[in-house]
Design an enzyme around this catalytic site. Structure first.
Site, mmCIF file in Angstrom:
data_model
loop_
_atom_site.group_PDB
_atom_site.id
_atom_site.type_symbol
_atom_site.label_atom_id
_atom_site.label_comp_id
_atom_site.label_asym_id
_atom_site.label_seq_id
_atom_site.Cartn_x
_atom_site.Cartn_y
_atom_site.Cartn_z
ATOM 1 N N HIS A 95 4.921 1.288 -5.239
ATOM 2 C CA HIS A 95 5.262 1.183 -3.816
ATOM 3 C C HIS A 95 4.309 2.052 -2.982
ATOM 4 O O HIS A 95 3.818 1.638 -1.940
ATOM 5 C CB HIS A 95 6.712 1.623 -3.585
ATOM 6 N N GLU A 115 -4.670 -6.720 -8.775
ATOM 7 C CA GLU A 115 -5.910 -6.017 -9.140
ATOM 8 C C GLU A 115 -6.677 -6.820 -10.182
ATOM 9 O O GLU A 115 -7.898 -6.973 -10.104
ATOM 10 C CB GLU A 115 -5.563 -4.610 -9.660
ATOM 11 N N ASP A 126 9.354 0.214 3.342
ATOM 12 C CA ASP A 126 9.446 -0.434 2.040
ATOM 13 C C ASP A 126 10.822 -1.094 1.915
ATOM 14 O O ASP A 126 11.782 -0.712 2.591
ATOM 15 C CB ASP A 126 9.298 0.654 0.973
ATOM 16 N N TRP A 139 3.316 -6.480 -9.603
ATOM 17 C CA TRP A 139 2.548 -7.301 -8.663
ATOM 18 C C TRP A 139 1.215 -6.657 -8.298
ATOM 19 O O TRP A 139 0.192 -7.324 -8.162
ATOM 20 C CB TRP A 139 3.379 -7.612 -7.416
#
Ligand code: UDP
Length: 482
Positions: free
Chosen positions: A24, A379, A120, A374
């Protein structure tokens, strides 16, 4: 509390509020950096310090943040009587966030009331504070657009389904999207009677209160769920706010430690696409038995590798969530005897944490064995590296299915019926398949194509950049909040 400075009302000032955990913190920090560097904002990055991992503290107090981005450390709160090691992860996060955000209104006032608050998904207390202070609140949704669609549908499921979701006879039909198999449902919604579900649902059910939802994805990667959220009558009926895919937002700069520099130098000596990079996410762990099987399978495959290892845990697949980076474990204590010696020259074992992007972007990294968080998935796709999907927790099983079956850049190992671990033969098979097999070549070529698509989305003239610019302009045009 460290209040960096307060801002005058006519400055373009925003606040970003991540929940704990590197999965996060990293994307929200990257988002904050873009607001500063590309859009002329000053950003207060509000950091929940209670039970923060070493990796989190190191990242946020590194010197490489752009001026204009200030980390505002919230005072640590004593949660010792409220949490314990047996608590499930989102329950524990929920308690820490609840306690830590009791001072959020005071902090934002002291900072000079930002023009926008970006929160968030597990920090929805921000909606209440935003209302109280007349600050528009946006959600930064860290998982995929597909999972965002699922989340928007979740309150309906919660209302309509009796019993447990995992007992449903059919896959969940998320409006306009691919159905989600019950075995791919995330851990947090597998038992609706526990406290983790209560905390989890308490946050995600509020998603539509956002003034807008930022999504870490790009149009060409997830056209179906994005179209559904924008056009399907279901999402209109529940008053879904506008969604803004803001391209793959991954670490642009990464501090490389001396130890990592040594391993990167080793990579420099290896042939192109020949090394498998293995990382269990930001807090993931395997069981002791699985680590042993995994090590044997890897050795049998005879492939080159870099493996980020953590002390195994039989109790939880996310056992290092709150202490990653500070782990001084000795891999020899849990790897098969002489594994390190036998694989020397062909493989490297890294303790606890590595500069993931630096390794992934290296030309010799030809495969990524990933838990399919995710951020890690983005990446890997950004650098065109095909994946062996090894989901561990949260929504990673659904991500793995999407990567393997829809996008085609991953392969999943298969576990025998009733087996609790993947056996060494299966691990050897899947590693060889990806690194040297014909099927691996097809997957690698898809991954390389996707890399081009990600690069296009990253081009600053792309539509993702435009959509963020439009929102930022709106914030800039806002008169100072009253
Ligand atoms: N990461 C890293 N080094 C590690 C493990 C993880 O830099 O040894 C970073 C990784 O690059 C990614 C983030 O931590 O940006 C993990 O996020 P993700 O969503 O993939 O997984 P989760 O946080 O859910 O485990």
């Amino acid at each position: 509390m460290v209040l960096a400075e307060s801002y005058s009302l006519n400055e373009h000032h925003g606040a970003v509020l991540p929940s704990p955990g590197m999965g996060h913190i990293i994307p929200l920090l990257e988002f904050a950096k873009r607001l500063v560097v590309h859009h002329g904002f000053r950003v207060s990055f509000v950091n929940i310090t209670t039970e923060a991992s070493t990796a989190q503290t190191d990242l946020l107090h590194s010197t490489s943040l752009p001026s204009g981005l200030h980390v505002v450390d919230l005072p640590p709160t004593d949660v010792s009587s409220l949490v314990n090691d047996e608590m499930l992860i989102v329950h524990r996060i929920g308690v820490i966030v609840e306690e830590s955000l009791k001072c959020l209104d005071t902090v934002l006032i002291q900072l000079g009331k930002p023009k926008a608050l970006i929160i968030d998904v597990f920090c929805t207390q921000g909606f209440d504070v935003g209302k109280q202070l007349s600050i528009p609140v946006y959600s930064f949704f860290t998982p995929s657009a597909a999972f965002c669609a699922f989340t928007l549908y979740h309150p309906t499921m919660d209302r309509e389904v009796e019993g447990e979701f995992i007992d449903l006879p059919e896959p969940v039909k998320v409006p306009g999207c691919s159905p989600v198999r019950t075995e791919d449902l995330l851990d947090q919604i597998r038992n609706r009677k526990n406290d983790e579900y209560r905390y989890y649902f308490g946050h995600v059910r509020r998603l539509c209160e956002a003034s807008g939802i930022f999504l870490n994805t790009w149009e060409d990667l997830e056209p179906v769920p994005l179209k559904a959220i924008r056009e399907n009558p279901f999402y209109q009926k529940i008053l879904t706010p506008p969604v803004y895919p803001i391209r793959p937002l991954i670490k642009e700069h990464e501090e490389v430690t001396k130890v990592d520099a040594k391993y990167l130098a080793w990579l420099d000596q290896q042939p192109e696409d020949s090394v498998l990079f293995i990382v269990p996410g930001s807090g993931g762990t395997m069981t002791a038995a699985q680590v042993i099987e995994f090590a044997w399978g890897l050795e049998l495959s005879q492939q080159r590798f870099i493996w980020v290892v953590r002390k195994p845990s039989d109790a939880s697949a996310s056992a290092t969530f709150f202490n990653v980076g500070g782990d001084v474990n000795d891999p020899k204590a849990y790897l098969p005897e002489n594994f390190v010696e036998r694989t020397r020259g062909r493989g490297v074992v890294v303790r606890s944490w590595a500069s993931q992007v630096a390794f992934l972007r290296h030309r010799v990294t030809g495969g990524f064995l990933s838990h399919c968080g995710w951020n890690s998935s983005l990446e890997s796709m950004t650098y065109g590296v095909p994946i062996i999907a090894w989901p561990l927790y949260a929504e990673q099983r659904a991500n793995a299915t999407m990567l393997a079956e829809e996008i085609g850049v991953a392969v999943k190992p298969v576990r025998g019926d009733g087996d609790t671990v993947f056996g060494r033969e299966e691990i050897e098979r899947v590693v060889r398949l990806l690194m040297e097999g014909e099927e691996g070549k097809v997957i690698r070529s898809k991954a390389k194509k996707l890399q081009e698509s990600a690069a296009k989305a990253l081009d600053s003239g792309g539509c993702s950049y435009e959509s963020l610019s439009r929102v930022v302009k709106r914030w800039k045009d806002l008169s100072a909040p009253i």
